[in-house]
Design a protein around this motif. Structure first.
Motif, PDB file in Angstrom:
ATOM      1  N   GLY A 183      10.874  73.767  42.691  1.00  0.00           N
ATOM      2  CA  GLY A 183      10.924  72.315  42.507  1.00  0.00           C
ATOM      3  C   GLY A 183       9.717  71.848  41.713  1.00  0.00           C
ATOM      4  O   GLY A 183       8.584  72.208  42.013  1.00  0.00           O
ATOM      5  N   VAL A 184       9.976  71.036  40.701  1.00  0.00           N
ATOM      6  CA  VAL A 184       8.897  70.521  39.856  1.00  0.00           C
ATOM      7  C   VAL A 184       9.050  69.010  39.702  1.00  0.00           C
ATOM      8  O   VAL A 184      10.157  68.505  39.530  1.00  0.00           O
TER       9      VAL A 184
ATOM     10  N   ALA B  10      18.817  67.452  38.367  1.00  0.00           N
ATOM     11  CA  ALA B  10      19.715  66.879  39.367  1.00  0.00           C
ATOM     12  C   ALA B  10      19.403  65.396  39.517  1.00  0.00           C
ATOM     13  O   ALA B  10      18.349  64.925  39.090  1.00  0.00           O
ATOM     14  N   GLU B  11      20.323  64.663  40.127  1.00  0.00           N
ATOM     15  CA  GLU B  11      20.126  63.242  40.390  1.00  0.00           C
ATOM     16  C   GLU B  11      20.482  62.944  41.831  1.00  0.00           C
ATOM     17  O   GLU B  11      21.353  63.592  42.400  1.00  0.00           O
ATOM     18  N   GLY B  12      19.792  61.955  42.390  1.00  0.00           N
ATOM     19  CA  GLY B  12      20.082  61.528  43.749  1.00  0.00           C
ATOM     20  C   GLY B  12      18.864  61.670  44.629  1.00  0.00           C
ATOM     21  O   GLY B  12      17.754  61.876  44.142  1.00  0.00           O
ATOM     22  N   PRO B  13      19.069  61.585  45.941  1.00  0.00           N
ATOM     23  CA  PRO B  13      17.950  61.776  46.863  1.00  0.00           C
ATOM     24  C   PRO B  13      17.383  63.188  46.674  1.00  0.00           C
ATOM     25  O   PRO B  13      18.129  64.165  46.663  1.00  0.00           O
ATOM     26  N   THR B  14      16.077  63.287  46.519  1.00  0.00           N
ATOM     27  CA  THR B  14      15.445  64.536  46.126  1.00  0.00           C
ATOM     28  C   THR B  14      15.774  65.708  47.046  1.00  0.00           C
ATOM     29  O   THR B  14      16.215  66.765  46.585  1.00  0.00           O
ATOM     30  N   SER B  15      15.558  65.540  48.346  1.00  0.00           N
ATOM     31  CA  SER B  15      15.776  66.669  49.252  1.00  0.00           C
ATOM     32  C   SER B  15      17.242  67.112  49.245  1.00  0.00           C
ATOM     33  O   SER B  15      17.530  68.312  49.193  1.00  0.00           O
TER      34      SER B  15
ATOM     35  N   LEU C  37       0.444  58.505  58.712  1.00  0.00           N
ATOM     36  CA  LEU C  37       1.323  57.357  58.905  1.00  0.00           C
ATOM     37  C   LEU C  37       2.492  57.401  57.926  1.00  0.00           C
ATOM     38  O   LEU C  37       3.643  57.154  58.300  1.00  0.00           O
ATOM     39  N   GLU C  38       2.206  57.739  56.667  1.00  0.00           N
ATOM     40  CA  GLU C  38       3.268  57.822  55.662  1.00  0.00           C
ATOM     41  C   GLU C  38       4.288  58.889  56.046  1.00  0.00           C
ATOM     42  O   GLU C  38       5.489  58.686  55.913  1.00  0.00           O
ATOM     43  N   LYS C  39       3.832  60.019  56.558  1.00  0.00           N
ATOM     44  CA  LYS C  39       4.747  61.085  56.972  1.00  0.00           C
ATOM     45  C   LYS C  39       5.609  60.642  58.144  1.00  0.00           C
ATOM     46  O   LYS C  39       6.792  60.951  58.201  1.00  0.00           O
ATOM     47  N   VAL C  40       5.013  59.920  59.083  1.00  0.00           N
ATOM     48  CA  VAL C  40       5.754  59.451  60.252  1.00  0.00           C
ATOM     49  C   VAL C  40       6.820  58.451  59.834  1.00  0.00           C
ATOM     50  O   VAL C  40       7.966  58.511  60.279  1.00  0.00           O
ATOM     51  N   LEU C  41       6.474  57.519  58.958  1.00  0.00           N
ATOM     52  CA  LEU C  41       7.404  56.465  58.558  1.00  0.00           C
ATOM     53  C   LEU C  41       8.466  56.944  57.581  1.00  0.00           C
ATOM     54  O   LEU C  41       9.616  56.551  57.663  1.00  0.00           O
ATOM     55  N   MET C  42       8.085  57.777  56.616  1.00  0.00           N
ATOM     56  CA  MET C  42       9.017  58.144  55.563  1.00  0.00           C
ATOM     57  C   MET C  42       9.374  59.624  55.540  1.00  0.00           C
ATOM     58  O   MET C  42      10.373  60.002  54.970  1.00  0.00           O
ATOM     59  N   GLY C  43       8.540  60.480  56.097  1.00  0.00           N
ATOM     60  CA  GLY C  43       8.753  61.905  55.961  1.00  0.00           C
ATOM     61  C   GLY C  43       8.348  62.344  54.571  1.00  0.00           C
ATOM     62  O   GLY C  43       7.846  61.555  53.778  1.00  0.00           O
ATOM     63  N   THR C  44       8.534  63.588  54.267  1.00  0.00           N
ATOM     64  CA  THR C  44       8.257  64.090  52.929  1.00  0.00           C
ATOM     65  C   THR C  44       9.450  64.898  52.480  1.00  0.00           C
ATOM     66  O   THR C  44      10.255  65.350  53.299  1.00  0.00           O
ATOM     67  N   THR C  45       9.548  65.091  51.183  1.00  0.00           N
ATOM     68  CA  THR C  45      10.640  65.903  50.654  1.00  0.00           C
ATOM     69  C   THR C  45      10.603  67.292  51.269  1.00  0.00           C
ATOM     70  O   THR C  45      11.632  67.809  51.719  1.00  0.00           O
ATOM     71  N   ALA C  46       9.421  67.894  51.305  1.00  0.00           N
ATOM     72  CA  ALA C  46       9.309  69.244  51.857  1.00  0.00           C
ATOM     73  C   ALA C  46       9.756  69.297  53.312  1.00  0.00           C
ATOM     74  O   ALA C  46      10.499  70.202  53.709  1.00  0.00           O
ATOM     75  N   SER C  47       9.344  68.319  54.122  1.00  0.00           N
ATOM     76  CA  SER C  47       9.728  68.363  55.542  1.00  0.00           C
ATOM     77  C   SER C  47      11.227  68.129  55.707  1.00  0.00           C
ATOM     78  O   SER C  47      11.857  68.746  56.574  1.00  0.00           O
ATOM     79  N   ARG C  48      11.816  67.267  54.891  1.00  0.00           N
ATOM     80  CA  ARG C  48      13.276  67.057  54.967  1.00  0.00           C
ATOM     81  C   ARG C  48      14.020  68.337  54.611  1.00  0.00           C
ATOM     82  O   ARG C  48      15.034  68.668  55.231  1.00  0.00           O
TER      83      ARG C  48
ATOM     84  N   VAL D 299      10.675  77.205  46.325  1.00  0.00           N
ATOM     85  CA  VAL D 299       9.237  77.026  46.178  1.00  0.00           C
ATOM     86  C   VAL D 299       8.989  75.548  45.924  1.00  0.00           C
ATOM     87  O   VAL D 299       9.551  74.972  44.986  1.00  0.00           O
ATOM     88  N   LEU D 300       8.159  74.949  46.769  1.00  0.00           N
ATOM     89  CA  LEU D 300       7.873  73.517  46.678  1.00  0.00           C
ATOM     90  C   LEU D 300       6.389  73.270  46.835  1.00  0.00           C
ATOM     91  O   LEU D 300       5.693  74.049  47.492  1.00  0.00           O
ATOM     92  N   GLY D 301       5.934  72.175  46.281  1.00  0.00           N
ATOM     93  CA  GLY D 301       4.565  71.740  46.498  1.00  0.00           C
ATOM     94  C   GLY D 301       4.518  70.742  47.625  1.00  0.00           C
ATOM     95  O   GLY D 301       5.502  70.045  47.896  1.00  0.00           O
ATOM     96  N   THR D 302       3.396  70.700  48.306  1.00  0.00           N
ATOM     97  CA  THR D 302       3.197  69.689  49.338  1.00  0.00           C
ATOM     98  C   THR D 302       2.067  68.792  48.875  1.00  0.00           C
ATOM     99  O   THR D 302       0.965  69.250  48.612  1.00  0.00           O
ATOM    100  N   HIS D 303       2.369  67.513  48.724  1.00  0.00           N
ATOM    101  CA  HIS D 303       1.387  66.539  48.251  1.00  0.00           C
ATOM    102  C   HIS D 303       0.596  65.988  49.416  1.00  0.00           C
ATOM    103  O   HIS D 303       1.004  66.074  50.562  1.00  0.00           O
ATOM    104  N   SER D 304      -0.507  65.393  49.103  1.00  0.00           N
ATOM    105  CA  SER D 304      -1.365  64.797  50.118  1.00  0.00           C
ATOM    106  C   SER D 304      -0.810  63.437  50.510  1.00  0.00           C
ATOM    107  O   SER D 304      -0.804  62.512  49.715  1.00  0.00           O
ATOM    108  N   HIS D 305      -0.291  63.328  51.711  1.00  0.00           N
ATOM    109  CA  HIS D 305       0.199  62.053  52.243  1.00  0.00           C
ATOM    110  C   HIS D 305      -0.496  61.782  53.570  1.00  0.00           C
ATOM    111  O   HIS D 305      -0.802  62.702  54.315  1.00  0.00           O
TER     112      HIS D 305
END
Length: 153
Positions: free
Chosen positions: A7-8, A95-100, A125-136, A116-122
């Motif tokens: 994933g890029v 691709a198009e649409g929701p990333t995960s 609170l942001e992770k709790v409210l929105m999650g991350t692409t990697a965690s999804r 293979v994915l990168g994990t950004h610095s979030h």
């Protein structure tokens, strides 16, 4: 492992993800595909009516050509990223649409053995409210995921 899907995104730190994912794939003797996702691209072509006193979309007359232009920029970005690896065997997928969801769908279609994915610095609170692409993706995938931290030093 014969197929590695990497994933890029537009974040400059994703170069590290691509390079490390590619190096791992080569050690495994695997094929490589770079995937980039345009999330909700149709949003840019919507002409909303006035709401809450905001007339911005009506005045701007957002053109549906914007969607086509966004796709072309994304395709060029993805091809340039692949060319950077100097390996004509590397393929790409836009691709198009929701990333995960888009990554998971294509990983099945392409029969990927590893993501293979990168994990950004979030923030927490942001992770709790929105999650991350990697965690999804981790919650829903059936194949291994190799996460590369791209946190700012």
């Amino acid at each position: 492992m014969k197929r590695v899907l990497i994933g890029v995104d537009y974040n400059p730190r994703s170069e590290k993800v691509v390079q490390e994912g590619y190096n791992l794939a080569k050690k495994l003797g695997a094929q490589v595909c770079l995937i980039h996702v345009l999330a909700d691209v149709s949003y840019y072509g919507i002409n909303y009516p006035n709401f809450m006193g905001f007339e911005g979309y009506n005045e701007m007359q957002v053109d549906l050509n914007v969607i086509s232009e966004l796709r072309e920029v994304a395709k060029k970005f993805l091809l340039t990223a692949a060319e950077h690896l100097e390996d004509p065997g590397v393929t790409t997928h836009l691709a198009e649409g929701p990333t995960s969801s888009a990554i998971l769908t294509y990983s099945k279609e392409w029969n990927a053995d590893l993501l293979v994915l990168g994990t950004h610095s979030h923030s927490v609170l942001e992770k709790v409210l929105m999650g991350t692409t990697a965690s999804r993706i981790l919650e829903r995938t059936k194949i291994p995921v190799y996460l590369i931290p791209v946190k700012e030093a």
